[in-house]
Motif scaffolding. Structure first.
Motif, short mmCIF file in Angstrom:
data_model
loop_
_atom_site.label_atom_id
_atom_site.label_comp_id
_atom_site.label_asym_id
_atom_site.label_seq_id
_atom_site.Cartn_x
_atom_site.Cartn_y
_atom_site.Cartn_z
N THR A 1 0.82 -1.22 0.00
CA THR A 1 0.00 0.00 0.00
C THR A 1 0.85 1.26 0.00
O THR A 1 0.33 2.35 -0.26
N PRO B 1 -4.16 4.84 -5.53
CA PRO B 1 -4.67 4.01 -4.42
C PRO B 1 -5.34 2.72 -4.86
O PRO B 1 -5.11 1.67 -4.25
N LEU B 2 -6.16 2.77 -5.91
CA LEU B 2 -6.85 1.56 -6.34
C LEU B 2 -5.89 0.51 -6.87
O LEU B 2 -6.06 -0.69 -6.65
N CYS C 1 -10.96 -4.28 -2.58
CA CYS C 1 -10.09 -3.30 -3.25
C CYS C 1 -10.58 -1.88 -3.03
O CYS C 1 -9.78 -0.96 -2.78
N ALA D 1 -8.48 0.87 -0.98
CA ALA D 1 -8.12 2.09 -1.71
C ALA D 1 -8.57 3.33 -0.94
O ALA D 1 -7.85 4.34 -0.89
#
Length: 239
Positions: free
Chosen positions: A44, A50-51, A114, A118
């Motif tokens: 991350t 982010p996705l 997800c 995200a």
């Protein structure tokens, strides 16, 4: 047994697999997946949208567990969507293929996973969210294998671990998970314990429903509980 069953890490199998060993494996499940939690948390932090980071983290967790829990989720969904005849539902779950219910369930949960991760990455606490959610999703295994919960079949992983964990030990795992989640930096102290509680609630509901429909738990049911709890923790932490 915990590492070899729940991760793709190459380890020697235990010399003997009995109910005592099986109970220990379910209790130690959170520790066994710490490498997956660290890997997901590190992913991350990549300098990506982010996705994209979230999808990579979720994918690596699935890959690191050989897709075992997703397979169990798909089989359990197919069994629940089948007729109310217990034997027919269990027979459908034994098959290696996935039906429409299984495919749809896995697809929807992956989308939610997800999206939730995200959102947490965008809010600045993606690493903590990924790590806590992975651990919390595996903590529920001890509760789903607590004394009093029967096995749906006389053979398989479910028969080995069903009812093998003392209730007091399962409760201790929950309390330890909630306490550790309370000291994770990056969010208010109550958010981590709340996410653990939500994970247990959702995983427990899935387990309860399967016990009512199938007469007990199976290895597939445990996989469904893990994925459901993991998803619930992600949603609770991104909200």
């Amino acid at each position: 047994m915990a590492v070899g069953t729940l991760t793709a890490l190459p380890v020697k199998p235990p010399r003997v697999i009995n109910r005592r060993v099986a109970a220990g494996a379910m209790v130690l499940a959170p520790l066994a997946v710490v490498p997956l939690a660290v890997l997901a948390a590190a992913t991350t932090l990549l300098p990506l949208p982010p996705l994209v980071s979230a999808a990579l983290a979720v994918g690596l967790v699935a890959l690191g567990s050989r897709g075992l829990h997703l397979d169990g989720l798909a089989d359990t969904a197919d069994g629940l969507a089948a007729s109310y005849d217990r034997e027919r539902a269990l027979e459908i779950m034994r098959r290696g293929d996935s039906g429409p219910a299984g495919v749809a369930t896995v697809t929807l949960l992956l989308i939610v996973q997800c999206g939730a991760l995200a959102g947490a990455i965008g809010a600045g606490h993606g690493a903590a969210t990924a790590g806590v959610a992975v651990i919390a999703g595996r903590c529920v295994l001890s509760a789903c294998c607590a004394r009093g919960l029967p096995a749906a079949r006389p053979e398989g992983l479910g028969a080995t671990v069903a009812g093998a964990v003392p209730v007091a030990v399962a409760a201790l795992v929950f309390l330890l998970a909630a306490a550790l989640a309370a000291v994770v930096p990056g969010w208010p102290w109550w958010r981590g314990p709340l996410a653990v509680a939500v994970a247990y609630l959702v995983g427990g509901l899935v387990c309860w429903r399967c016990v009512r429909r199938f007469g007990g738990i199976t290895g597939d049911v445990l996989g469904a509980c893990v994925e459901s709890a993991f998803t619930a923790a992600l949603v609770a932490l991104c909200a």
